[in-house]
Design a protein around this motif. Structure first.
Motif, PDB file in Angstrom:
ATOM      1  N   TYR A  45     -12.330  -6.552   0.677  1.00  0.00           N
ATOM      2  CA  TYR A  45     -12.188  -5.625   0.368  1.00  0.00           C
ATOM      3  C   TYR A  45     -11.479  -4.858   1.452  1.00  0.00           C
ATOM      4  CZ  TYR A  45     -15.627  -4.772  -2.974  1.00  0.00           C
ATOM      5  OH  TYR A  45     -16.234  -4.642  -4.387  1.00  0.00           O
ATOM      6  N   ALA A  46     -11.523  -4.841   2.963  1.00  0.00           N
ATOM      7  CA  ALA A  46     -10.426  -5.002   4.263  1.00  0.00           C
ATOM      8  C   ALA A  46      -9.354  -5.483   3.727  1.00  0.00           C
ATOM      9  CB  ALA A  46     -11.274  -5.047   5.477  1.00  0.00           C
ATOM     10  N   ILE A  47      -8.401  -6.460   3.689  1.00  0.00           N
ATOM     11  CA  ILE A  47      -7.371  -7.573   2.857  1.00  0.00           C
ATOM     12  C   ILE A  47      -6.425  -6.508   2.502  1.00  0.00           C
ATOM     13  CG2 ILE A  47      -6.091  -9.498   1.809  1.00  0.00           C
ATOM     14  CD1 ILE A  47      -8.316 -11.273   3.639  1.00  0.00           C
ATOM     15  N   LEU A  48      -7.393  -6.642   0.862  1.00  0.00           N
ATOM     16  CA  LEU A  48      -6.935  -5.415  -0.324  1.00  0.00           C
ATOM     17  C   LEU A  48      -6.912  -4.414  -0.149  1.00  0.00           C
ATOM     18  CD1 LEU A  48      -6.149  -5.949  -2.722  1.00  0.00           C
ATOM     19  CD2 LEU A  48      -8.614  -5.762  -3.830  1.00  0.00           C
ATOM     20  N   THR A  49      -7.863  -3.236   1.189  1.00  0.00           N
ATOM     21  CA  THR A  49      -7.612  -1.989   1.761  1.00  0.00           C
ATOM     22  C   THR A  49      -5.958  -1.562   1.584  1.00  0.00           C
ATOM     23  OG1 THR A  49     -10.746  -1.281   0.911  1.00  0.00           O
ATOM     24  CG2 THR A  49      -8.794   0.173   2.443  1.00  0.00           C
ATOM     25  N   ILE A  50      -5.968  -2.287   3.039  1.00  0.00           N
ATOM     26  CA  ILE A  50      -4.772  -2.601   3.723  1.00  0.00           C
ATOM     27  C   ILE A  50      -3.961  -2.450   3.280  1.00  0.00           C
ATOM     28  CG2 ILE A  50      -3.650  -3.643   5.789  1.00  0.00           C
ATOM     29  CD1 ILE A  50      -6.437  -4.233   6.605  1.00  0.00           C
ATOM     30  N   PHE A  51      -3.621  -3.586   2.098  1.00  0.00           N
ATOM     31  CA  PHE A  51      -2.236  -3.629   1.703  1.00  0.00           C
ATOM     32  C   PHE A  51      -2.124  -2.460   0.118  1.00  0.00           C
ATOM     33  CE2 PHE A  51      -0.766  -5.548  -2.182  1.00  0.00           C
ATOM     34  CZ  PHE A  51       0.479  -6.012  -2.482  1.00  0.00           C
ATOM     35  N   PHE A  53      -3.160   0.089   1.019  1.00  0.00           N
ATOM     36  CA  PHE A  53      -3.194   1.630   1.879  1.00  0.00           C
ATOM     37  C   PHE A  53      -1.078   1.559   2.444  1.00  0.00           C
ATOM     38  CE2 PHE A  53      -7.347   2.894   0.686  1.00  0.00           C
ATOM     39  CZ  PHE A  53      -6.965   4.410   1.370  1.00  0.00           C
ATOM     40  N   GLY A  54      -1.193   0.650   2.343  1.00  0.00           N
ATOM     41  CA  GLY A  54       0.042   0.081   3.061  1.00  0.00           C
ATOM     42  C   GLY A  54       1.483   0.308   1.898  1.00  0.00           C
ATOM     43  N   ILE A  55       0.824   0.242   0.593  1.00  0.00           N
ATOM     44  CA  ILE A  55       1.443   0.718  -0.530  1.00  0.00           C
ATOM     45  C   ILE A  55       2.101   2.467  -0.467  1.00  0.00           C
ATOM     46  CG2 ILE A  55       2.079   0.999  -2.920  1.00  0.00           C
ATOM     47  CD1 ILE A  55       1.010  -2.067  -2.924  1.00  0.00           C
ATOM     48  N   LEU A  56       0.864   2.841  -0.415  1.00  0.00           N
ATOM     49  CA  LEU A  56       1.047   4.286  -0.446  1.00  0.00           C
ATOM     50  C   LEU A  56       2.053   5.151   0.814  1.00  0.00           C
ATOM     51  CD1 LEU A  56      -2.892   4.798  -1.293  1.00  0.00           C
ATOM     52  CD2 LEU A  56      -0.606   4.652  -2.727  1.00  0.00           C
ATOM     53  N   LEU A  57       1.932   3.856   2.104  1.00  0.00           N
ATOM     54  CA  LEU A  57       2.407   4.265   2.747  1.00  0.00           C
ATOM     55  C   LEU A  57       4.030   4.179   2.847  1.00  0.00           C
ATOM     56  CD1 LEU A  57       0.078   4.007   6.123  1.00  0.00           C
ATOM     57  CD2 LEU A  57       1.200   6.029   4.688  1.00  0.00           C
ATOM     58  N   LEU A  58       4.322   3.255   1.694  1.00  0.00           N
ATOM     59  CA  LEU A  58       5.433   3.022   2.050  1.00  0.00           C
ATOM     60  C   LEU A  58       6.702   3.574   0.533  1.00  0.00           C
ATOM     61  CD1 LEU A  58       5.284  -1.014   2.673  1.00  0.00           C
ATOM     62  CD2 LEU A  58       6.788   0.407   4.476  1.00  0.00           C
ATOM     63  N   SER A  59       5.934   4.006  -0.051  1.00  0.00           N
ATOM     64  CA  SER A  59       5.790   4.795  -1.761  1.00  0.00           C
ATOM     65  C   SER A  59       6.516   6.343  -0.550  1.00  0.00           C
ATOM     66  CB  SER A  59       4.983   4.654  -2.372  1.00  0.00           C
ATOM     67  OG  SER A  59       3.685   5.796  -2.064  1.00  0.00           O
ATOM     68  N   LYS A  60       6.778   6.300   0.086  1.00  0.00           N
ATOM     69  CA  LYS A  60       6.412   8.193   0.969  1.00  0.00           C
ATOM     70  C   LYS A  60       6.218   9.347  -0.135  1.00  0.00           C
ATOM     71  CE  LYS A  60      11.060   6.013   2.495  1.00  0.00           C
ATOM     72  NZ  LYS A  60      12.632   6.271   2.667  1.00  0.00           N
ATOM     73  N   ILE A  61       4.873   9.301  -0.629  1.00  0.00           N
ATOM     74  CA  ILE A  61       4.570   9.794  -1.560  1.00  0.00           C
ATOM     75  C   ILE A  61       3.445  10.579  -0.701  1.00  0.00           C
ATOM     76  CG2 ILE A  61       3.316  10.493  -3.032  1.00  0.00           C
ATOM     77  CD1 ILE A  61       5.128   7.901  -4.860  1.00  0.00           C
ATOM     78  N   LEU A 119      -8.374   0.477  -7.561  1.00  0.00           N
ATOM     79  CA  LEU A 119      -8.221   1.051  -8.461  1.00  0.00           C
ATOM     80  C   LEU A 119      -7.040   2.262  -9.885  1.00  0.00           C
ATOM     81  CD1 LEU A 119     -10.999  -1.211 -10.942  1.00  0.00           C
ATOM     82  CD2 LEU A 119      -8.443  -1.505 -10.343  1.00  0.00           C
ATOM     83  N   ILE A 120      -7.823   3.231  -8.978  1.00  0.00           N
ATOM     84  CA  ILE A 120      -7.016   4.462  -9.322  1.00  0.00           C
ATOM     85  C   ILE A 120      -5.784   4.909  -8.933  1.00  0.00           C
ATOM     86  CG2 ILE A 120      -7.450   6.797  -9.600  1.00  0.00           C
ATOM     87  CD1 ILE A 120      -9.707   6.721  -9.826  1.00  0.00           C
ATOM     88  N   LEU A 121      -5.920   4.446  -7.667  1.00  0.00           N
ATOM     89  CA  LEU A 121      -4.567   4.395  -6.630  1.00  0.00           C
ATOM     90  C   LEU A 121      -3.372   3.560  -6.716  1.00  0.00           C
ATOM     91  CD1 LEU A 121      -6.599   4.931  -3.503  1.00  0.00           C
ATOM     92  CD2 LEU A 121      -5.369   6.583  -4.204  1.00  0.00           C
ATOM     93  N   LEU A 122      -4.014   2.285  -7.347  1.00  0.00           N
ATOM     94  CA  LEU A 122      -2.660   1.540  -7.377  1.00  0.00           C
ATOM     95  C   LEU A 122      -2.674   1.473  -8.955  1.00  0.00           C
ATOM     96  CD1 LEU A 122      -1.993  -1.110  -7.059  1.00  0.00           C
ATOM     97  CD2 LEU A 122      -3.903  -2.686  -8.528  1.00  0.00           C
ATOM     98  N   ALA A 123      -3.449   2.216 -10.002  1.00  0.00           N
ATOM     99  CA  ALA A 123      -2.692   2.572 -11.259  1.00  0.00           C
ATOM    100  C   ALA A 123      -1.295   3.746 -10.710  1.00  0.00           C
ATOM    101  CB  ALA A 123      -4.099   3.166 -11.977  1.00  0.00           C
ATOM    102  N   SER A 124      -2.052   4.561 -10.120  1.00  0.00           N
ATOM    103  CA  SER A 124      -1.337   5.969  -9.913  1.00  0.00           C
ATOM    104  C   SER A 124       0.012   5.956  -9.849  1.00  0.00           C
ATOM    105  CB  SER A 124      -2.600   6.763  -9.467  1.00  0.00           C
ATOM    106  OG  SER A 124      -2.765   6.779  -7.885  1.00  0.00           O
ATOM    107  N   MET A 125       0.106   4.121  -8.452  1.00  0.00           N
ATOM    108  CA  MET A 125       1.194   3.949  -8.134  1.00  0.00           C
ATOM    109  C   MET A 125       2.200   4.198  -8.867  1.00  0.00           C
ATOM    110  SD  MET A 125       1.999   3.960  -4.918  1.00  0.00           S
ATOM    111  CE  MET A 125       3.304   2.754  -5.118  1.00  0.00           C
ATOM    112  N   LEU A 126       2.186   2.779 -10.247  1.00  0.00           N
ATOM    113  CA  LEU A 126       2.540   3.011 -11.490  1.00  0.00           C
ATOM    114  C   LEU A 126       3.581   3.861 -12.056  1.00  0.00           C
ATOM    115  CD1 LEU A 126       4.265   0.713 -12.843  1.00  0.00           C
ATOM    116  CD2 LEU A 126       2.004   0.858 -14.773  1.00  0.00           C
ATOM    117  N   THR A 127       2.769   4.558 -12.346  1.00  0.00           N
ATOM    118  CA  THR A 127       3.657   6.401 -13.311  1.00  0.00           C
ATOM    119  C   THR A 127       4.467   7.134 -11.596  1.00  0.00           C
ATOM    120  OG1 THR A 127       1.351   7.391 -13.567  1.00  0.00           O
ATOM    121  CG2 THR A 127       1.844   6.126 -14.825  1.00  0.00           C
ATOM    122  N   LEU A 128       3.783   6.844 -10.417  1.00  0.00           N
ATOM    123  CA  LEU A 128       4.182   7.916  -9.769  1.00  0.00           C
ATOM    124  C   LEU A 128       5.564   7.566  -9.277  1.00  0.00           C
ATOM    125  CD1 LEU A 128       1.180   8.549  -6.924  1.00  0.00           C
ATOM    126  CD2 LEU A 128       2.870  10.284  -9.073  1.00  0.00           C
TER     127      LEU A 128
END
Length: 267
Positions: A45-51, A53-61, A119-128
């Motif tokens: 869980y920790a590995i996937l969470t870090i991964f 949230f890293g995507i969220l930060l790099l998306s600059k959203i 799952l929600i954060l990951l799915a929202s990244m596709l459309t955002l």
């Protein structure tokens, strides 16, 4: 209400994920979602969470955008947590009447709620990070092999993207109806929870009528542009995998292999 829904909305920033090929995003998200089946231990869980949230930060959203998108799902998250806490058998840590809270229930509740959030954060990244037309083009290219089996790939991809894009549109219409009611002195927000649920029922009829009208207008617009069945349609922007797409794919594979090894080893 509309601004609290992430699915179907696009947020413009100059990030690496906005420049990725839509096919890379779709395939990567599908594989990452499949890796959720291997989440069993705290380390996984920790590995996937870090991964993620890293995507969220790099998306600059902005992070508040994602937090705001979770608000409409608070009831589902709370229900999931309470369900696992109450109905999971195990070591009882608190009880009242016939209600028993178990240690295993707390663990399962937190685990499943956190999985839904990821799952929600990951799915929202596709459309955002992907425009609707670009997403439709990428989905169409991925499904092209199915066209040899007479599958209407073009129509299917367009249908999926329109359905996703219609989510914020429907909520916009709902906001407009609620605003019209408040202008007439009837504010649903001032009612109790039970009365508020029943107050939404009369709204469904004008909402459905408006949705049908929007769908009909969209049909006329597609026909006016001679879209037809979509076969043989060309695109001004051609999709091509770049070095960053291969790097993203390699990173996703590494994450999946790591989660698989952790699951096999029981770590």
């Amino acid at each position: 209400m509309t601004r609290n829904v992430l699915i179907g909305q696009y947020f413009e920033t100059n990030s690496i994920f906005h420049r990725l090929d839509p096919r890379t995003k779709i395939i990567s998200i599908i594989f990452i979602m499949l890796s959720f089946l291997m989440l069993e231990t705290f380390i996984s869980y920790a590995i996937l969470t870090i991964f993620i949230f890293g995507i969220l930060l790099l998306s600059k959203i902005p992070i508040p955008v994602f937090v705001r998108g979770l608000k409409p799902l608070l009831f589902i998250l709370m229900f999931t947590f309470v369900y696992h806490v109450v109905f999971t058998k195990g070591t009882v840590i608190w009880s009242w009447s016939f209600i028993e809270v178990t240690l295993e229930g707390l663990y399962n509740g937190i685990r499943f709620v956190w999985r839904i959030v990821l799952l929600i954060l990951l799915a929202s990244m596709l459309t955002l990070t992907t425009k609707p037309l670009t997403l439709a083009h990428g989905l169409e290219k991925l499904l092209t092999p199915l066209s040899k089996l007479n599958v209407p790939v073009e129509q299917f991809s367009l249908m999926i993207v329109i359905a996703i894009r219609f989510i914020p549109t429907i909520l916009q219409e709902l906001d407009r109806i609620l605003l019209a009611q408040r202008a007439r002195g009837y504010d649903i927000r001032s009612l109790s929870l039970t009365k508020r649920i029943f107050a939404y029922l009369p709204i469904l009829i004008p909402l459905l009528f408006t949705i049908v009208q929007r769908a009909e207008q969209l049909t006329y617009a597609i026909d006016a542009r001679a879209y037809g069945n979509g076969k043989g349609r060309t695109s001004y922007k051609q999709l091509k995998f770049k070095q960053m797409d291969y790097q993203m794919g390699g990173l996703v594979i590494i994450i999946m292999v790591a989660l698989l090894l952790l699951n096999i080893g029981g770590v």
